[in-house]
Design a protein around this motif. Structure first.
Motif, mmCIF file in Angstrom:
data_model
loop_
_atom_site.group_PDB
_atom_site.id
_atom_site.type_symbol
_atom_site.label_atom_id
_atom_site.label_comp_id
_atom_site.label_asym_id
_atom_site.label_seq_id
_atom_site.Cartn_x
_atom_site.Cartn_y
_atom_site.Cartn_z
ATOM 1 N N LEU A 298 -0.404 8.981 -4.834
ATOM 2 C CA LEU A 298 -2.306 10.226 -3.375
ATOM 3 C C LEU A 298 -2.043 10.041 -2.842
ATOM 4 C CD1 LEU A 298 -3.968 6.219 -4.961
ATOM 5 C CD2 LEU A 298 -3.781 8.167 -6.822
ATOM 6 N N ARG A 299 -3.188 11.383 -2.361
ATOM 7 C CA ARG A 299 -3.169 11.531 -0.679
ATOM 8 C C ARG A 299 -3.202 9.970 0.062
ATOM 9 N NH1 ARG A 299 -8.182 15.105 -0.181
ATOM 10 N NH2 ARG A 299 -9.274 13.329 -1.339
ATOM 11 N N GLY B 135 0.697 -1.049 0.286
ATOM 12 C CA GLY B 135 -0.211 0.116 0.176
ATOM 13 C C GLY B 135 0.416 1.581 -0.452
ATOM 14 N N ILE B 136 2.082 1.335 1.190
ATOM 15 C CA ILE B 136 3.107 2.671 1.062
ATOM 16 C C ILE B 136 2.900 2.741 -0.777
ATOM 17 C CG2 ILE B 136 4.964 3.050 1.541
ATOM 18 C CD1 ILE B 136 4.633 1.618 4.348
ATOM 19 N N ILE B 137 3.703 1.411 -1.038
ATOM 20 C CA ILE B 137 4.516 2.066 -2.519
ATOM 21 C C ILE B 137 3.263 2.606 -3.419
ATOM 22 C CG2 ILE B 137 5.350 0.654 -4.627
ATOM 23 C CD1 ILE B 137 6.905 -1.660 -2.509
ATOM 24 N N PHE B 138 2.244 1.648 -3.527
ATOM 25 C CA PHE B 138 1.178 2.302 -4.515
ATOM 26 C C PHE B 138 0.632 3.823 -4.309
ATOM 27 C CE2 PHE B 138 -3.265 2.958 -5.729
ATOM 28 C CZ PHE B 138 -3.192 2.835 -7.009
ATOM 29 N N VAL B 139 0.057 4.031 -3.361
ATOM 30 C CA VAL B 139 0.276 5.520 -2.640
ATOM 31 C C VAL B 139 1.659 6.464 -3.246
ATOM 32 C CG1 VAL B 139 -0.093 7.107 -1.047
ATOM 33 C CG2 VAL B 139 -0.915 4.587 -0.877
ATOM 34 N N ASP C 231 -8.349 -1.865 0.151
ATOM 35 C CA ASP C 231 -7.753 -3.710 -0.256
ATOM 36 C C ASP C 231 -6.533 -3.820 0.928
ATOM 37 O OD1 ASP C 231 -9.375 -2.760 -2.672
ATOM 38 O OD2 ASP C 231 -8.869 -4.664 -3.696
ATOM 39 N N TYR C 232 -5.823 -2.578 0.651
ATOM 40 C CA TYR C 232 -4.457 -2.439 1.373
ATOM 41 C C TYR C 232 -4.514 -2.324 3.023
ATOM 42 C CZ TYR C 232 -2.066 -1.774 -2.916
ATOM 43 O OH TYR C 232 -2.161 -2.079 -4.297
#
Length: 251
Positions: free
Chosen positions: A45-46, A36-40, A53-54
């Motif tokens: 994203l904020r 989730g950290i990598i995706f944001v 999902d994260y």
């Protein structure tokens, strides 16, 4: 969402040795939170916009900040880069990273400096990088935007690995830098500044390969939070850079 990012089991095994030891209550699933950290960060994203999902976005944010203060992401990058093997050719360069208005404050508050400086282009930070012959970052340093290239090289010099050749542009044309490289057995391939009375020769054929470090900066800046700095704290911004470099080049 079909476009979510998930670390594989093999990737998790490579980075898990750098995780802090969990005491007491077991941590929330590391793979889910780190993904989730990598995706944001990758998508700019904020934290509150992280996909459900994260898990809760506060959990993702708190883990990122807490591990940034502990230097976990910096350590992951350093250890994976160190396992990349010896490279016969190194490259060094620096690039400016524009500071957004949410981060652009010269007032120093807290224990650590912000690493934001003022140049003719406004308020920004500067990322100094040494990469290998394939354009993969090995050593990174975040400084104020007004710091010169060769001063950044001086701060990173002890961490530069052994190699046969060092490629750099005219910003690194300093006698002390050339001498220090030669003392370590590294041949400098650096064009002379226009104001140097006695130009120093270099191999233009080898120098053409320096585009690989420019390509590396371009790939890092494809991640919006790297191209434009939104973090007020230098440690969280540097952690985001380390995460991007790790995912792009070392995982």
């Amino acid at each position: 969402m079909s476009n979510l990012f998930w670390l594989s089991a093999a990737q998790m095994r490579r980075i898990e040795p750098c995780f802090p030891v969990s005491h007491g209550v077991p941590r929330v699933d590391d793979r889910r939170v780190i993904s989730g950290i990598i995706f944001v960060i990758r998508n700019g994203l904020r934290w509150r916009d992280a996909p459900k999902d994260y898990g809760p976005h506060k959990t993702i944010y708190n883990r990122f900040v807490r591990w940034s203060r502990l230097g976990v992401f910096n350590r992951i990058f350093a250890e994976l880069a160190a396992k990349g093997g010896r490279s016969e050719r190194l490259m060094i360069d620096a690039t400016h990273l524009k500071a957004h208005r949410t981060a652009a404050s010269l007032l120093k508050k807290g224990l650590f400096p912000r690493r934001i400086g003022r140049t003719k282009g406004g308020l920004n930070s500067k990322l100094h990088v040494v990469c290998d012959g394939q354009g993969r970052p090995l050593v990174m340093l975040l400084s104020e935007g007004q710091m010169s290239d060769y001063k950044g090289a001086a701060l990173m010099f002890d961490a530069i690995p052994d190699a046969g050749t060092m490629l750099a542009d005219k910003g690194y044309d300093a006698d002390w830098f050339r001498t220090a490289l030669k003392q370590r057995g590294i041949v400098p391939c650096i064009p002379s500044r226009s104001n140097r009375r006695m130009p120093v020769g270099y191999d233009p054929t080898v120098y053409r390969l320096r585009h690989k470090i420019e390509n590396m900066f371009g790939r890092l800046k494809d991640w919006r939070p790297i191209h434009t700095r939104y973090d007020r704290c230098a440690h969280t911004f540097m952690s985001a850079i380390c995460i991007a470099a790790t995912v792009i080049f070392w995982l």
